[in-house]
Scaffold this motif. Structure first.
Motif, PDB file in Angstrom:
ATOM      1  N   VAL A  23       1.372  -1.330  -8.701  1.00 43.97           N
ATOM      2  CA  VAL A  23       0.732   0.161  -8.631  1.00 43.97           C
ATOM      3  C   VAL A  23       1.121   0.987  -7.511  1.00 43.97           C
ATOM      4  CG1 VAL A  23      -1.382   1.264  -8.564  1.00 43.97           C
ATOM      5  CG2 VAL A  23      -1.493  -0.923  -9.751  1.00 43.97           C
ATOM      6  N   GLY A  24       1.144   0.088  -6.350  1.00 43.86           N
ATOM      7  CA  GLY A  24       1.216   0.649  -5.022  1.00 43.86           C
ATOM      8  C   GLY A  24       2.926   1.054  -4.817  1.00 43.86           C
ATOM      9  N   PHE A  25       3.400   1.886  -5.610  1.00 38.13           N
ATOM     10  CA  PHE A  25       4.736   2.314  -5.252  1.00 38.13           C
ATOM     11  C   PHE A  25       4.542   3.737  -4.412  1.00 38.13           C
ATOM     12  CE2 PHE A  25       4.963   0.009  -9.105  1.00 38.13           C
ATOM     13  CZ  PHE A  25       6.016  -0.973  -8.919  1.00 38.13           C
ATOM     14  N   ALA A  26       5.908   4.188  -4.105  1.00 37.33           N
ATOM     15  CA  ALA A  26       5.784   5.456  -3.179  1.00 37.33           C
ATOM     16  C   ALA A  26       5.235   6.404  -3.763  1.00 37.33           C
ATOM     17  CB  ALA A  26       7.690   5.651  -3.122  1.00 37.33           C
ATOM     18  N   GLU A  27       5.206   6.638  -5.287  1.00 40.72           N
ATOM     19  CA  GLU A  27       4.536   7.808  -5.917  1.00 40.72           C
ATOM     20  C   GLU A  27       3.182   7.744  -5.493  1.00 40.72           C
ATOM     21  OE1 GLU A  27       6.466   5.655  -7.372  1.00 40.72           O
ATOM     22  OE2 GLU A  27       8.119   6.750  -8.364  1.00 40.72           O
ATOM     23  N   LEU A  28       2.534   6.771  -5.702  1.00 39.96           N
ATOM     24  CA  LEU A  28       0.920   6.685  -5.280  1.00 39.96           C
ATOM     25  C   LEU A  28       0.812   6.949  -3.911  1.00 39.96           C
ATOM     26  CD1 LEU A  28      -1.870   6.665  -6.177  1.00 39.96           C
ATOM     27  CD2 LEU A  28      -1.688   4.191  -6.322  1.00 39.96           C
ATOM     28  N   ALA A  29       1.497   6.200  -3.016  1.00 41.06           N
ATOM     29  CA  ALA A  29       1.198   6.238  -1.658  1.00 41.06           C
ATOM     30  C   ALA A  29       1.537   7.616  -0.980  1.00 41.06           C
ATOM     31  CB  ALA A  29       2.237   5.286  -0.807  1.00 41.06           C
ATOM     32  N   ALA A  30       2.869   8.186  -1.465  1.00 41.83           N
ATOM     33  CA  ALA A  30       2.860   9.744  -1.100  1.00 41.83           C
ATOM     34  C   ALA A  30       1.814  10.616  -1.239  1.00 41.83           C
ATOM     35  CB  ALA A  30       4.405   9.940  -1.504  1.00 41.83           C
ATOM     36  N   ALA A  31       1.252  10.556  -2.591  1.00 41.25           N
ATOM     37  CA  ALA A  31       0.304  11.371  -3.082  1.00 41.25           C
ATOM     38  C   ALA A  31      -0.958  11.159  -2.196  1.00 41.25           C
ATOM     39  CB  ALA A  31       0.156  11.032  -4.613  1.00 41.25           C
ATOM     40  N   VAL A  32      -1.414   9.993  -1.927  1.00 46.70           N
ATOM     41  CA  VAL A  32      -2.502   9.689  -1.054  1.00 46.70           C
ATOM     42  C   VAL A  32      -2.225  10.259   0.149  1.00 46.70           C
ATOM     43  CG1 VAL A  32      -4.130   8.059  -0.108  1.00 46.70           C
ATOM     44  CG2 VAL A  32      -3.246   7.664  -2.473  1.00 46.70           C
ATOM     45  N   SER A  33      -1.250   9.896   0.843  1.00 51.67           N
ATOM     46  CA  SER A  33      -0.837  10.450   2.302  1.00 51.67           C
ATOM     47  C   SER A  33      -0.851  12.069   2.176  1.00 51.67           C
ATOM     48  CB  SER A  33       0.215   9.932   2.726  1.00 51.67           C
ATOM     49  OG  SER A  33       0.006   8.405   2.936  1.00 51.67           O
ATOM     50  N   LYS A  34      -0.293  12.749   1.218  1.00 48.79           N
ATOM     51  CA  LYS A  34      -0.186  14.113   1.121  1.00 48.79           C
ATOM     52  C   LYS A  34      -1.426  14.626   1.199  1.00 48.79           C
ATOM     53  CE  LYS A  34       3.663  14.823  -1.844  1.00 48.79           C
ATOM     54  NZ  LYS A  34       4.491  15.569  -2.599  1.00 48.79           N
ATOM     55  N   ALA A  35      -2.477  14.046   0.395  1.00 46.95           N
ATOM     56  CA  ALA A  35      -3.637  14.474   0.438  1.00 46.95           C
ATOM     57  C   ALA A  35      -4.635  14.293   1.340  1.00 46.95           C
ATOM     58  CB  ALA A  35      -4.401  14.034  -1.043  1.00 46.95           C
ATOM     59  N   GLY A  36      -3.939  13.848   2.524  1.00 42.34           N
ATOM     60  CA  GLY A  36      -4.573  13.572   3.617  1.00 42.34           C
ATOM     61  C   GLY A  36      -5.422  12.298   3.738  1.00 42.34           C
ATOM     62  N   GLY A  37      -5.138  11.227   2.938  1.00 40.51           N
ATOM     63  CA  GLY A  37      -5.528   9.929   2.963  1.00 40.51           C
ATOM     64  C   GLY A  37      -4.533   9.073   3.518  1.00 40.51           C
ATOM     65  N   LEU A  38      -4.728   7.556   3.455  1.00 39.29           N
ATOM     66  CA  LEU A  38      -3.462   6.724   4.008  1.00 39.29           C
ATOM     67  C   LEU A  38      -2.938   6.160   2.704  1.00 39.29           C
ATOM     68  CD1 LEU A  38      -1.876   5.576   6.435  1.00 39.29           C
ATOM     69  CD2 LEU A  38      -3.548   3.869   6.233  1.00 39.29           C
ATOM     70  N   GLY A  39      -1.873   6.339   2.051  1.00 42.53           N
ATOM     71  CA  GLY A  39      -1.277   5.584   1.093  1.00 42.53           C
ATOM     72  C   GLY A  39      -0.539   4.575   1.533  1.00 42.53           C
ATOM     73  N   ILE A  40      -0.599   3.408   0.942  1.00 40.59           N
ATOM     74  CA  ILE A  40      -0.001   2.092   1.263  1.00 40.59           C
ATOM     75  C   ILE A  40       1.059   1.521   0.013  1.00 40.59           C
ATOM     76  CG2 ILE A  40      -0.540  -0.534   1.710  1.00 40.59           C
ATOM     77  CD1 ILE A  40      -2.840   0.526   3.367  1.00 40.59           C
ATOM     78  N   ILE A  41       2.187   1.207   0.343  1.00 42.85           N
ATOM     79  CA  ILE A  41       3.260   0.812  -0.533  1.00 42.85           C
ATOM     80  C   ILE A  41       2.997  -0.974  -0.329  1.00 42.85           C
ATOM     81  CG2 ILE A  41       5.751   0.300  -0.760  1.00 42.85           C
ATOM     82  CD1 ILE A  41       6.223   2.885   0.557  1.00 42.85           C
ATOM     83  N   THR A  42       2.979  -1.310  -1.686  1.00 39.64           N
ATOM     84  CA  THR A  42       2.848  -2.797  -1.674  1.00 39.64           C
ATOM     85  C   THR A  42       4.136  -3.696  -1.696  1.00 39.64           C
ATOM     86  OG1 THR A  42       1.238  -2.223  -3.215  1.00 39.64           O
ATOM     87  CG2 THR A  42       1.553  -4.892  -3.121  1.00 39.64           C
ATOM     88  N   GLY A  43       4.387  -4.095  -0.534  1.00 32.02           N
ATOM     89  CA  GLY A  43       5.559  -4.816  -0.114  1.00 32.02           C
ATOM     90  C   GLY A  43       5.968  -5.960  -0.917  1.00 32.02           C
ATOM     91  N   LEU A  44       5.301  -6.802  -1.305  1.00 32.23           N
ATOM     92  CA  LEU A  44       5.541  -7.815  -2.334  1.00 32.23           C
ATOM     93  C   LEU A  44       5.844  -7.502  -3.556  1.00 32.23           C
ATOM     94  CD1 LEU A  44       3.460 -11.004  -1.422  1.00 32.23           C
ATOM     95  CD2 LEU A  44       5.582 -10.155  -0.145  1.00 32.23           C
ATOM     96  N   THR A  45       5.423  -6.261  -4.144  1.00 25.24           N
ATOM     97  CA  THR A  45       6.021  -5.911  -5.459  1.00 25.24           C
ATOM     98  C   THR A  45       7.544  -5.495  -5.334  1.00 25.24           C
ATOM     99  OG1 THR A  45       3.938  -4.716  -5.752  1.00 25.24           O
ATOM    100  CG2 THR A  45       5.743  -3.947  -7.154  1.00 25.24           C
ATOM    101  N   GLN A  46       8.183  -5.002  -4.351  1.00 26.25           N
ATOM    102  CA  GLN A  46       9.550  -4.785  -4.069  1.00 26.25           C
ATOM    103  C   GLN A  46      10.184  -5.974  -3.943  1.00 26.25           C
ATOM    104  OE1 GLN A  46      10.607  -1.818  -4.408  1.00 26.25           O
ATOM    105  NE2 GLN A  46       8.328  -1.063  -4.666  1.00 26.25           N
ATOM    106  N   GLY A  47       9.780  -7.249  -3.437  1.00 21.75           N
ATOM    107  CA  GLY A  47      10.275  -8.507  -3.467  1.00 21.75           C
ATOM    108  C   GLY A  47      11.091  -8.619  -2.523  1.00 21.75           C
ATOM    109  N   THR A  48      12.297  -8.019  -2.319  1.00 21.30           N
ATOM    110  CA  THR A  48      13.195  -8.074  -1.091  1.00 21.30           C
ATOM    111  C   THR A  48      13.452  -6.990  -0.052  1.00 21.30           C
ATOM    112  OG1 THR A  48      14.969  -6.851  -2.291  1.00 21.30           O
ATOM    113  CG2 THR A  48      14.793  -9.166  -2.974  1.00 21.30           C
TER     114      THR A  48
END
Ligand SMILES: Cc1cc2nc3c(=O)[nH]c(=O)nc-3n(C[C@H](O)[C@H](O)[C@H](O)COP(=O)(O)O)c2cc1C
Length: 323
Positions: A23-48
């Protein structure tokens, strides 16, 4: 709103989106950060490391606001390349890391040398104190209500948060069961400097998951989650579905003899099928009790603005009038 957490992370609102597998891909993380919160990308979903580097670059193209990367430390026979993931986090200029799963002690020197702020997510006061002692900057205190792994202590946030406030010196946010302005104000009254949300952020326009996932959360009530894998000391709160029923039947039948291989069909590798393809019964997926408080699928900005505006209203009018 200004709190120790907005100051620590240089964000506008004390609202964090916790790391979420698939769920925590760039799209969600960026949307949260743009809205003034702190978005977080999920490292292990990317794997490498290579794929995480690309996701970080993508997020940077989408926002110039601060965002973080989640590193979940899982027990595993073939552990992910954590040093490699940390290297691309540092090279990508990410300044905030959310750790979870177990103590980040081993990786703190590398993270701190790079000037990264670490918020550790954990489910008990003793783990919070340990994280404080190894140099974490903040804690995400995850109560029993939470979607995902609530630990084995079963302490809900009405007790856990004030206990954390009584013991911790570093700031903390409330995680688990947070949905709206009422959650934020209550969390702050209990000693938190903001809140972390998982489940609520999945039911937003920008969350890059199948519509079926969002609808499942909106349609669920607070009665619809189940705790699984307790006998493996790996308790997870998930949304009830036929796969979870099957898994729980096995747990009942096998008791303490249950092993991971008995339930592999229901839990291993099911996230892409659920989150991307919308096959909601493909297996067990994390979901919080807070689904009972999720009634709509707003944009991330609408959600965060609503939370902050209504929180200010509660503080200015209702709470002020009471004294
Ligand atoms: C679908 C889903 C996947 C999650 N995956 C992770 C993960 O990979 N790592 C992690 O640290 N937390 C994970 N979490 C936990 C969230 O970051 C957050 O702590 C939790 O959802 C808070 O509880 P709430 O759902 O009541 O808001 C996940 C939660 C959900 C709902």
């Amino acid at each position: 709103m200004k709190t120790k957490i907005t100051e620590l992370f240089d964000i506008e609102h004390p609202v964090i989106q916790g790391g979420m597998h698939y769920v925590g891909f760039a799209e969600l993380a960026a949307a949260v950060s743009k809205a003034g919160g702190l978005g977080i990308i999920t490292g292990l979903t990317q794997g490498t490391p290579e794929k995480l580097a690309n996701e970080i670059a993508k997020c940077k193209d989408m926002t110039d606001k601060p965002f973080g990367v989640n590193l979940t430390f899982l027990p595993s026979l073939t552990p992910p390349d954590y040093p490699g993931l940390i290297k691309v986090i540092i090279e990508g200029g990410v300044k905030i890391v959310e750790t979870a799963g177990r103590s980040p002690a081993e990786y703190m020197p590398a993270l701190k040398d790079a000037g990264i702020k670490v918020i550790h997510k954990c489910t008990s006061v003793r783990h919070s104190l340990k994280a404080q002692s190894v140099g974490c900057d903040a804690i995400s205190v995850d109560g029993f209500e939470c979607g995902g792994h609530p630990g084995e202590d079963d302490i809900p946030n009405f007790i856990l948060l004030p206990r954390a406030a009584d013991e911790l010196e570093i700031p903390f946010v409330a995680s688990g069961g947070m949905a709206d302005a009422r959650s934020l104000v209550a969390a702050m009254a209990l000693g938190a400097e903001g809140m972390n949300m998982g489940t609520r952020f999945i039911a937003t326009e920008e969350a890059p998951v199948h519509e079926n996932v969002k609808k499942a959360i909106v349609n669920a009530s607070e009665l619809d989650t189940r705790l699984i894998m307790r006998s493996l000391t790996n308790t997870e709160r998930v949304l009830a579905n036929p796969a979870v029923d099957r898994l729980m039947e096995k747990e009942k039948a096998l008791g303490d003899k249950l092993t991971f291989s008995d339930i592999v069909d229901e839990v291993a590798g099911v996230y892409p099928t659920i989150m991307m393809d919308g096959d909601m019964d493909a297996g067990a997926w994390s979901c919080g009790m807070v689904a009972g408080l999720v009634y709509d699928i707003p944009s991330v900005k609408e959600l965060i603005d609503r939370i902050v505006n209504e929180a200010e209203e509660i503080i200015q009018s209702k709470l002020k009038q009471a004294v």
